[in-house]
Motif scaffolding. Structure first.
Motif, PDB file in Angstrom:
ATOM      1  N   ARG A 168       0.861  -1.186   0.000  1.00  0.00           N
ATOM      2  CA  ARG A 168       0.000   0.000   0.000  1.00  0.00           C
ATOM      3  C   ARG A 168       0.891   1.227   0.000  1.00  0.00           C
ATOM      4  NH1 ARG A 168      -5.469  -0.914   2.845  1.00  0.00           N
ATOM      5  NH2 ARG A 168      -5.698  -3.137   2.533  1.00  0.00           N
ATOM      6  N   GLY A 169       0.395   2.289  -0.539  1.00  0.00           N
ATOM      7  CA  GLY A 169       1.159   3.524  -0.565  1.00  0.00           C
ATOM      8  C   GLY A 169       1.814   3.741  -1.910  1.00  0.00           C
ATOM      9  N   SER A 170       2.862   4.534  -1.911  1.00  0.00           N
ATOM     10  CA  SER A 170       3.493   4.899  -3.174  1.00  0.00           C
ATOM     11  C   SER A 170       4.523   3.866  -3.619  1.00  0.00           C
ATOM     12  CB  SER A 170       4.158   6.269  -3.065  1.00  0.00           C
ATOM     13  OG  SER A 170       5.261   6.201  -2.188  1.00  0.00           O
ATOM     14  N   ILE A 171       4.560   3.629  -4.922  1.00  0.00           N
ATOM     15  CA  ILE A 171       5.571   2.776  -5.542  1.00  0.00           C
ATOM     16  C   ILE A 171       6.290   3.654  -6.555  1.00  0.00           C
ATOM     17  CG2 ILE A 171       6.021   0.721  -6.915  1.00  0.00           C
ATOM     18  CD1 ILE A 171       3.353  -0.397  -5.835  1.00  0.00           C
ATOM     19  N   ALA A 172       7.543   3.944  -6.302  1.00  0.00           N
ATOM     20  CA  ALA A 172       8.309   4.833  -7.173  1.00  0.00           C
ATOM     21  C   ALA A 172       9.017   4.031  -8.255  1.00  0.00           C
ATOM     22  CB  ALA A 172       9.329   5.607  -6.353  1.00  0.00           C
ATOM     23  N   ALA A 173       8.777   4.409  -9.516  1.00  0.00           N
ATOM     24  CA  ALA A 173       9.488   3.797 -10.641  1.00  0.00           C
ATOM     25  C   ALA A 173      10.760   4.604 -10.874  1.00  0.00           C
ATOM     26  CB  ALA A 173       8.621   3.806 -11.879  1.00  0.00           C
ATOM     27  N   ILE A 174      11.897   3.950 -10.800  1.00  0.00           N
ATOM     28  CA  ILE A 174      13.181   4.633 -10.920  1.00  0.00           C
ATOM     29  C   ILE A 174      13.833   4.283 -12.251  1.00  0.00           C
ATOM     30  CG2 ILE A 174      15.498   4.819  -9.954  1.00  0.00           C
ATOM     31  CD1 ILE A 174      14.334   4.258  -7.236  1.00  0.00           C
ATOM     32  N   VAL A 175      14.229   5.303 -13.001  1.00  0.00           N
ATOM     33  CA  VAL A 175      15.001   5.091 -14.220  1.00  0.00           C
ATOM     34  C   VAL A 175      16.443   4.814 -13.797  1.00  0.00           C
ATOM     35  CG1 VAL A 175      15.836   6.156 -16.343  1.00  0.00           C
ATOM     36  CG2 VAL A 175      13.506   6.597 -15.563  1.00  0.00           C
ATOM     37  N   THR A 176      17.000   3.742 -14.295  1.00  0.00           N
ATOM     38  CA  THR A 176      18.354   3.365 -13.918  1.00  0.00           C
ATOM     39  C   THR A 176      19.350   4.369 -14.480  1.00  0.00           C
ATOM     40  OG1 THR A 176      17.700   1.041 -14.002  1.00  0.00           O
ATOM     41  CG2 THR A 176      20.070   1.503 -13.966  1.00  0.00           C
ATOM     42  N   PRO A 177      20.088   5.075 -13.613  1.00  0.00           N
ATOM     43  CA  PRO A 177      21.059   6.050 -14.115  1.00  0.00           C
ATOM     44  C   PRO A 177      22.276   5.344 -14.709  1.00  0.00           C
ATOM     45  CG  PRO A 177      21.182   5.920 -11.723  1.00  0.00           C
ATOM     46  CD  PRO A 177      20.053   5.037 -12.148  1.00  0.00           C
ATOM     47  N   THR A 178      22.757   5.883 -15.821  1.00  0.00           N
ATOM     48  CA  THR A 178      23.947   5.324 -16.463  1.00  0.00           C
ATOM     49  C   THR A 178      24.995   6.411 -16.642  1.00  0.00           C
ATOM     50  OG1 THR A 178      23.000   5.728 -18.653  1.00  0.00           O
ATOM     51  CG2 THR A 178      22.647   3.541 -17.701  1.00  0.00           C
ATOM     52  N   ASN A 179      26.231   5.981 -16.811  1.00  0.00           N
ATOM     53  CA  ASN A 179      27.318   6.920 -17.064  1.00  0.00           C
ATOM     54  C   ASN A 179      27.496   7.081 -18.579  1.00  0.00           C
ATOM     55  OD1 ASN A 179      28.759   4.657 -17.953  1.00  0.00           O
ATOM     56  ND2 ASN A 179      29.846   4.418 -16.016  1.00  0.00           N
ATOM     57  N   ALA A 180      28.506   7.823 -18.995  1.00  0.00           N
ATOM     58  CA  ALA A 180      28.736   8.092 -20.418  1.00  0.00           C
ATOM     59  C   ALA A 180      29.014   6.816 -21.210  1.00  0.00           C
ATOM     60  CB  ALA A 180      29.899   9.067 -20.577  1.00  0.00           C
ATOM     61  N   ALA A 181      29.520   5.782 -20.549  1.00  0.00           N
ATOM     62  CA  ALA A 181      29.814   4.513 -21.219  1.00  0.00           C
ATOM     63  C   ALA A 181      28.584   3.609 -21.290  1.00  0.00           C
ATOM     64  CB  ALA A 181      30.954   3.797 -20.495  1.00  0.00           C
ATOM     65  N   GLY A 182      27.451   4.052 -20.726  1.00  0.00           N
ATOM     66  CA  GLY A 182      26.240   3.259 -20.747  1.00  0.00           C
ATOM     67  C   GLY A 182      26.154   2.231 -19.633  1.00  0.00           C
ATOM     68  N   GLU A 183      27.076   2.294 -18.683  1.00  0.00           N
ATOM     69  CA  GLU A 183      27.072   1.369 -17.542  1.00  0.00           C
ATOM     70  C   GLU A 183      26.221   1.946 -16.415  1.00  0.00           C
ATOM     71  OE1 GLU A 183      31.231   1.681 -16.955  1.00  0.00           O
ATOM     72  OE2 GLU A 183      31.693  -0.089 -18.157  1.00  0.00           O
ATOM     73  N   VAL A 184      25.672   1.071 -15.585  1.00  0.00           N
ATOM     74  CA  VAL A 184      24.881   1.528 -14.442  1.00  0.00           C
ATOM     75  C   VAL A 184      25.763   2.363 -13.526  1.00  0.00           C
ATOM     76  CG1 VAL A 184      23.586   0.804 -12.400  1.00  0.00           C
ATOM     77  CG2 VAL A 184      23.323  -0.446 -14.557  1.00  0.00           C
ATOM     78  N   ASP A 185      25.285   3.561 -13.190  1.00  0.00           N
ATOM     79  CA  ASP A 185      25.992   4.446 -12.260  1.00  0.00           C
ATOM     80  C   ASP A 185      25.510   4.091 -10.853  1.00  0.00           C
ATOM     81  OD1 ASP A 185      26.856   6.564 -10.618  1.00  0.00           O
ATOM     82  OD2 ASP A 185      26.771   7.986 -12.283  1.00  0.00           O
ATOM     83  N   GLU A 186      26.252   3.221 -10.202  1.00  0.00           N
ATOM     84  CA  GLU A 186      25.827   2.683  -8.902  1.00  0.00           C
ATOM     85  C   GLU A 186      25.718   3.750  -7.827  1.00  0.00           C
ATOM     86  OE1 GLU A 186      28.201  -0.707  -7.875  1.00  0.00           O
ATOM     87  OE2 GLU A 186      27.778  -1.691  -9.791  1.00  0.00           O
ATOM     88  N   ARG A 187      26.578   4.743  -7.862  1.00  0.00           N
ATOM     89  CA  ARG A 187      26.531   5.815  -6.856  1.00  0.00           C
ATOM     90  C   ARG A 187      25.239   6.610  -7.005  1.00  0.00           C
ATOM     91  NH1 ARG A 187      27.588  11.046  -6.664  1.00  0.00           N
ATOM     92  NH2 ARG A 187      28.551  11.204  -8.704  1.00  0.00           N
ATOM     93  N   ARG A 188      24.900   6.976  -8.220  1.00  0.00           N
ATOM     94  CA  ARG A 188      23.661   7.732  -8.446  1.00  0.00           C
ATOM     95  C   ARG A 188      22.426   6.880  -8.168  1.00  0.00           C
ATOM     96  NH1 ARG A 188      24.106  10.094 -14.176  1.00  0.00           N
ATOM     97  NH2 ARG A 188      21.967  10.696 -13.751  1.00  0.00           N
ATOM     98  N   LEU A 189      22.487   5.586  -8.477  1.00  0.00           N
ATOM     99  CA  LEU A 189      21.371   4.694  -8.177  1.00  0.00           C
ATOM    100  C   LEU A 189      21.147   4.612  -6.668  1.00  0.00           C
ATOM    101  CD1 LEU A 189      19.178   2.749  -9.058  1.00  0.00           C
ATOM    102  CD2 LEU A 189      20.921   0.940  -9.125  1.00  0.00           C
ATOM    103  N   ALA A 190      22.231   4.480  -5.902  1.00  0.00           N
ATOM    104  CA  ALA A 190      22.114   4.431  -4.444  1.00  0.00           C
ATOM    105  C   ALA A 190      21.505   5.732  -3.903  1.00  0.00           C
ATOM    106  CB  ALA A 190      23.477   4.173  -3.815  1.00  0.00           C
TER     107      ALA A 190
END
Length: 58
Positions: free
Chosen positions: A3-25
């Motif tokens: 119940r409540g809000s479910i936030a959909a998060i766009v996975t942040p990537t760096n210039a190389a197209g890899e997941v930016d783990e720091r920004r995701l955290a």
């Protein structure tokens, strides 16, 4: 049951197209502190085509 809000998060990537783990955290922390009850993380293969035409912050 969730119940409540479910936030959909766009996975942040760096210039190389890899997941930016720091920004995701940071996004996860932001939503947890804001009171989201659940997070929807579609992953880079789903969000990459959507985010390539969008400008990115430096």
């Amino acid at each position: 049951m969730i119940r409540g809000s479910i936030a959909a998060i766009v996975t942040p990537t760096n210039a190389a197209g890899e997941v930016d783990e720091r920004r995701l955290a940071r996004l996860i922390d932001l939503h947890l502190h804001a009171g989201s009850d659940a997070l929807l993380l579609p992953g880079p293969r789903v969000t990459a085509p959507l985010s390539t035409s969008m400008p990115t912050a430096a």
